[in-house]
Scaffold this active site. Structure first.
Site, mmCIF file in Angstrom:
data_model
loop_
_atom_site.group_PDB
_atom_site.id
_atom_site.type_symbol
_atom_site.label_atom_id
_atom_site.label_comp_id
_atom_site.label_asym_id
_atom_site.label_seq_id
_atom_site.Cartn_x
_atom_site.Cartn_y
_atom_site.Cartn_z
ATOM 1 N N ASP A 179 48.124 40.468 19.549
ATOM 2 C CA ASP A 179 47.961 41.899 19.273
ATOM 3 C C ASP A 179 48.552 42.799 20.361
ATOM 4 O O ASP A 179 48.829 43.963 20.118
ATOM 5 C CB ASP A 179 46.471 42.249 19.089
ATOM 6 C CG ASP A 179 45.610 41.780 20.260
ATOM 7 O OD1 ASP A 179 46.151 41.188 21.210
ATOM 8 O OD2 ASP A 179 44.389 42.005 20.225
ATOM 9 N N HIS A 180 48.761 42.282 21.559
ATOM 10 C CA HIS A 180 49.238 43.127 22.662
ATOM 11 C C HIS A 180 50.763 43.165 22.750
ATOM 12 O O HIS A 180 51.369 44.228 22.729
ATOM 13 C CB HIS A 180 48.692 42.617 24.000
ATOM 14 C CG HIS A 180 47.275 42.986 24.283
ATOM 15 N ND1 HIS A 180 46.225 42.593 23.506
ATOM 16 C CD2 HIS A 180 46.732 43.713 25.294
ATOM 17 C CE1 HIS A 180 45.100 43.057 24.010
ATOM 18 N NE2 HIS A 180 45.387 43.751 25.106
ATOM 19 N N ASP A 215 39.620 39.589 27.710
ATOM 20 C CA ASP A 215 39.962 40.996 27.554
ATOM 21 C C ASP A 215 38.700 41.793 27.859
ATOM 22 O O ASP A 215 37.620 41.459 27.363
ATOM 23 C CB ASP A 215 40.440 41.291 26.135
ATOM 24 C CG ASP A 215 41.058 42.667 26.073
ATOM 25 O OD1 ASP A 215 42.299 42.771 26.076
ATOM 26 O OD2 ASP A 215 40.290 43.660 26.057
ATOM 27 N N ARG A 219 41.248 54.259 27.968
ATOM 28 C CA ARG A 219 41.674 54.337 29.374
ATOM 29 C C ARG A 219 42.785 55.358 29.543
ATOM 30 O O ARG A 219 43.729 55.364 28.745
ATOM 31 C CB ARG A 219 42.174 52.973 29.869
ATOM 32 C CG ARG A 219 41.040 52.009 30.022
ATOM 33 C CD ARG A 219 41.463 50.665 30.578
ATOM 34 N NE ARG A 219 40.259 49.887 30.765
ATOM 35 C CZ ARG A 219 40.166 48.577 30.611
ATOM 36 N NH1 ARG A 219 41.233 47.873 30.303
ATOM 37 N NH2 ARG A 219 39.025 47.963 30.792
ATOM 38 N N SER A 226 40.921 46.408 33.306
ATOM 39 C CA SER A 226 41.290 45.214 32.553
ATOM 40 C C SER A 226 40.789 43.915 33.180
ATOM 41 O O SER A 226 40.561 43.835 34.377
ATOM 42 C CB SER A 226 42.815 45.173 32.465
ATOM 43 O OG SER A 226 43.284 43.862 32.368
ATOM 44 N N ARG A 267 42.624 41.263 33.249
ATOM 45 C CA ARG A 267 43.819 40.438 33.506
ATOM 46 C C ARG A 267 43.698 39.669 34.832
ATOM 47 O O ARG A 267 43.576 40.272 35.899
ATOM 48 C CB ARG A 267 45.085 41.307 33.457
ATOM 49 C CG ARG A 267 45.127 42.435 34.444
ATOM 50 C CD ARG A 267 46.295 43.391 34.165
ATOM 51 N NE ARG A 267 46.014 44.217 32.990
ATOM 52 C CZ ARG A 267 46.415 45.472 32.835
ATOM 53 N NH1 ARG A 267 47.149 46.053 33.753
ATOM 54 N NH2 ARG A 267 46.116 46.145 31.738
#
Ligand code: MIC
Ligand code: SF4
Length: 640
Positions: free
Chosen positions: A64-65, A119, A379, A535, A537
Site C-alpha cells: 500500500d505504501h 506500522d 502527520r 513512524s 520504521r
C-alpha cells in the site's frame, strides 16, 4: 479490583511478566500485519531466523505504501513480499486492495485479539476492540515466528466522551481535541481507552479515526469497547462470528481521566508542523489554500468519502486549489462507484487516486513551493509532504471538502442542517485481491524472489566496555523518524537498500550528517525530548547503525523507536538531569566507561571535557542482554 479493557486483553495474552506499571510484559500475539515499506526487511529478518512457517493465527502482508513504480525497485519488493507470503503462510493483500489499516479493520480485525504491525498506525484496529500495537519489523518477524511481543506495562488513561457531536463536526475533531489536551508526548507509556455515553454515538470507522491518531499521542495504543455498534459493523462485513463483547469493569482503576463534551467541539485543524498544534478553524481564519488531500488510514472510510462526495456534488473545486481523493480500500472505492458518489467527486474536479497511502507518505502530490495544503491525514511534520517549505494542516473530511470549494480554510457548519451519513447495513464483500498462502506441502518447493535492490541488512556488534567517540549530531525536541530517515517518492523505493538510504539520514536537519558520521567511523547522537516520535520504521535505527552510531542520548524517547534502537544494537540512554543536554555540543569528544556494570546498575556516567553527566539506562533485563549481544538479530543468530 476491576480491570480496564486493555488489562483484560493483556491478562488473556500474558506469557510472562507482572502487570505492574513499568514492568516488562511478554504477550502472545494473535495477528500480525506488515506493509511494503517496512515489510521487505521484516520478511528478510523472518527468513534469517530460519522458521519455515508463521505461527500466528493470522498474518497479512499488505502492499500500500510504495506503489509509485517509477523504476523496478518497488515492483521487485512487491514480488519478494508476495513470494514470501505465499511460502511462509501469510495472506497477501495485493496492490490496489487498499491501505493496510483500513483493510485490516474491514476484513480481519477481531475484538479481544492482539495484533502487532510494522506500522505505527496499527492501533487503528483498537476501533474494533483489538489491542493493536505498532512495532519495528524485527519485532513483527519474531511474533510471526511465534515469539512474544514485549511491552512495558503502561498506565491507563480513560477518555470519557459525553454528549453528541454537532452537525459537520467530525471524529477527527475529537482526536484533534485529545491531541490539543495531551500533546504529541502526552500518551507515552499509556494506553488510552475510550468510554462514556458518547461512545455509543460513534460508528466503528469513526472510532478507528480516533485510535489511528492515538499514534500521534505517542501512546502505546488506544482502544474502544466492543459493543452492539462493533457487532453491527462486523455483521455488515459478514464477520459477526468474530464479535465478542468487551468493556471495562465498573470499578476499573485509571491513572488519568479526561472528560470531553462532544457537543462543545468545533471543526479544528492541526497547524504546521505538529499534530498537536491544534486550533479551531474559526481561530485560524480564512487562510488561502493551494491543495486539499482526502484519504489516508485516518479518514478514508466509506462514510468519510460519502460526506466529501455530498459536499462536492454539483460544485467545482476552487480555481486555485488542486484536490485529491484517495479511498482507503477497494471495498470503499467499489462502493463509491456503485452508489454514484465517485461520479460526484469526479464531476467536481477531484483527482481520484488509487487506494494506497499516496500523498500521506509523500508518494506524489507534493504541494507547490510554500504551498498551503489541507489534508485529512495524521502527520504534518516538516518536509513529509515532499515539499520542505509547505504548510500542512490536518483536518476532517468535512473541512477539507468544503474548503476545497471555497478556496480557503472554511467552516463546514456554514453548510447548514445536518445530513445523516449512515454506515451501510451490508458492505460490498469481495476478497478477490487477497491471496491465500500455499499449503504446508506446496510451500516446500517454493522460493522467494529477490530483485537487485534488496541488500543485506546491517547487524549490530556487542556493545564495548568503554565507548569513546564524538557527538556527531545534536538535535532538539520532538525529532521524528521522518527527520531521521525521510520517506517520499524518491527515497522510499530503497527501503531494502540501507547503504543507499544512508545518504538521506537526517537530511531535513543536516545534509552533511551522513558523510560526517561515516568519516568518523563511530559516533553518538544527542537528542531532546520525545526523540524518534512518529513512524515505526526500523530504518531510523538501522541506517544510523550503518553510519556507525553506537548510542543515542536524549531527554526522552518515543516507545517504538527506543525498541528499534535496542533491536538494532544501539544504546538508548537518557539524561538523569535533562538540563545536562545544554552542556553538550556537536564535535565534543564523549566517553562512557564501565558499560557492563553500568547496564546492570541502570546508571552510566558520560564524560565530556570536565563535565561528568549522569545517564539512565531505561532497559528491561531482556533488552540489556540484547544490547550486550549487539541487537535482536545478532542475539537470535547467536542463539541458533
Ligand atoms: C508513516 O505513516 O510514517 C508510515 C510510512 O506508515 C510509517 C511506516 C514506514 O515508515 O514505512 C509508520 O507510520 O510506521
Ligand atoms: Fe499509510 Fe499514511 Fe497511514 Fe502511514 S499514516 S499507513 S503512510 S496512510
Amino acid at each position: 479490583m476491576g480491570q480496564t479493557i486493555a488489562q483484560k486483553i493483556i491478562a488473556a495474552h500474558r506469557l510472562d511478566g507482572e502487570m505492574t506499571v513499568g514492568q516488562d510484559v511478554a504477550l502472545r500475539i494473535d495477528q500480525t500485519l506488515t506493509q511494503d515499506a517496512t515489510g521487505t526487511l521484516a520478511y528478510l529478518e523472518f527468513e534469517a531466523m530460519g522458521i519455515p512457517r508463521v505461527k500466528t493465527e493470522l498474518s497479512v502482508a499488505y502492499i500500500d505504501h510504495n506503489t509509485l513504480q517509477s523504476g523496478f525497485e518497488n515492483a521487485d519488493d512487491h514480488e519478494f513480499i508476495r513470494t514470501a507470503a505465499k511460502k511462509y503462510g501469510l495472506y497477501f493483500s495485493r496492490p490496489g486492495n487498499g491501505i493496510c489499516h483500513q483493510v485490516h479493520l474491514e476484513r480481519f480485525g477481531a475484538p479481544g485479539k492482539t495484533l502487532i504491525g510494522s506500522d505505527s498506525h496499527t492501533p487503528t484496529c483498537g476501533g474494533i476492540g483489538m489491542l493493536a500495537f505498532g512495532a519495528g519489523g524485527l519485532d513483527v518477524a519474531v511474533a510471526m515466528g511465534g515469539g512474544a511481543y514485549h511491552i512495558i506495562m503502561p498506565k491507563m488513561t480513560r477518555i470519557n466522551l459525553h454528549g453528541k457531536l454537532s452537525p459537520w463536526v467530525s471524529a477527527k475533531d475529537i482526536i484533534l481535541e485529545v491531541l490539543r489536551i495531551m500533546s504529541v508526548k502526552g500518551g507515552v507509556g499509556k494506553i488510552v481507552e475510550y468510554g462514556g455515553e458518547g461512545v455509543k454515538t460513534l460508528t466503528v470507522p469513526e472510532r478507528a479515526t480516533i485510535t489511528n491518531m492515538g499514534a500521534e499521542l505517542g501512546a502505546t495504543t488506544s482502544v474502544f469497547p466492543s459493543d452492539e455498534i462493533t457487532k453491527a459493523f462486523l455483521a455488515a462485513q459478514g464477520r459477526e462470528d468474530v464479535w465478542v463483547e468487551l468493556k471495562a469493569d465498573e470499578d476499573a482503576v485509571y491513572d488519568e481521566i479526561i472528560d470531553i463534551d462532544l457537543s462543545k467541539l468545533e471543526p479544528a485543524a492541526a497547524c504546521p508542523h505538529s499534530p498537536d498544534n491544534v486550533k479551531s478553524v474559526g481561530e485560524i481564519g480564512k487562510i488561502k489554500i493551494d491543495q486539499v488531500c482526502v484519504g489516508s488510514c485516518t479518514n478514508s472510510s466509506f462514510t468519510d468519502m460519502l460526506k466529501v462526495a455530498h459536499i462536492l456534488k454539483g460544485k467545482t473545486i476552487s480555481e486555485s486549489v488542486s484536490m485529491t481523493v484517495t479511498p482507503g480500500s477497494k471495498q470503499v472505492y467499489n462502493m463509491l462507484a456503485e452508489c454514484g458518489a465517485l461520479s460526484d467527486m469526479i464531476a467536481a474536479g477531484a483527482r481520484v487516486l488509487e487506494c494506497t497511502c499516496g500523498p500521506c507518505i509523500g508518494m506524489g502530490q507534493s504541494p507547490k513551493s510554500a504551498g498551503v495544503s489541507l489534508r485529512t491525514f495524521n502527520r504534518n511534520f516538516t518536509g513529509r509532504s515532499g515539499t520542505k517549505d509547505a504548510e500542512v494542516y490536518l483536518v476532517s473530511p468535512e473541512v477539507a471538502a468544503y474548503s476545497a470549494i471555497c478556496g480557503y480554510l472554511a467552516d463546514p457548519r456554514e453548510l447548514g442542517d445536518a445530513v445523516e451519513f449512515k454506515m451501510p447495513e451490508k458492505f460490498l464483500i469481495n476478497d478477490n485481491m487477497i491471496t491465500k498462502p500455499a499449503t504446508v506441502e506446496e510451500a516446500d518447493s517454493l522460493a522467494t524472489v529477490k530483485g537487485p535492490n534488496i541488500k543485506d541488512c546491517p547487524i549490530g556488534t556487542p556493545v564495548p566496555e568503554t565507548l569513546e567517540c564524538e557527538c556527531v549530531l545534536k538535535v532538539g525536541d520532538n525529532i521524528t523518524t521522518d527527520h531521521i530517515m525521510p520517506a517520499g517518492a524518491k527515497i522510499l523505493p530503497y527501503r531494502s537498500n540501507i547503504p543507499f538510504l544512508s545518504k538521506f539520514c537526517f537530511a531535513v536537519c543536516d545534509e552533511g550528517f551522513p558523510e560526517r558520521a561515516k568519516a568518523k567511523g563511530q559516533g553518538i547522537i544527542i537528542g531532546g525530548s520525545n526523540y524518534g516520535q512518529g513512524s515505526s520504521r526500523e530504518h531510523a535505527a538501522l541506517v544510523p547503525l550503518y553510519l556507525g552510531i553506537k548510542a543515542v542520548i536524549a531527554k526522552s524517547f518515543a516507545r517504538i523507536h527506543a525498541d528499534n534502537l535496542v533491536n538494532a544494537g544501539i544504546l538508548p540512554l537518557t539524561f538523569e538531569n535533562p538540563d545536562d543536554y545544554d552542556k553538550l555540543a556537536e564535535g565534543d569528544v564523549l566517553s562512557i566507561a564501565g558499560i557492563d556494570a553500568g547496564l546492570a546498575e541502570g546508571k552510566l556516567t558520560l564524560r565530556s571535557g570536565k563535565n561528568e553527566i549522569a545517564l539512565c539506562v531505561n532497559l528491561s533485563e531482556r533488552q540489556k542482554e540484547m544490547i550486550k549481544a549487539g541487537g535482536l538479530l545478532a542475539a537470535t543468530k547467536g542463539a541458533k
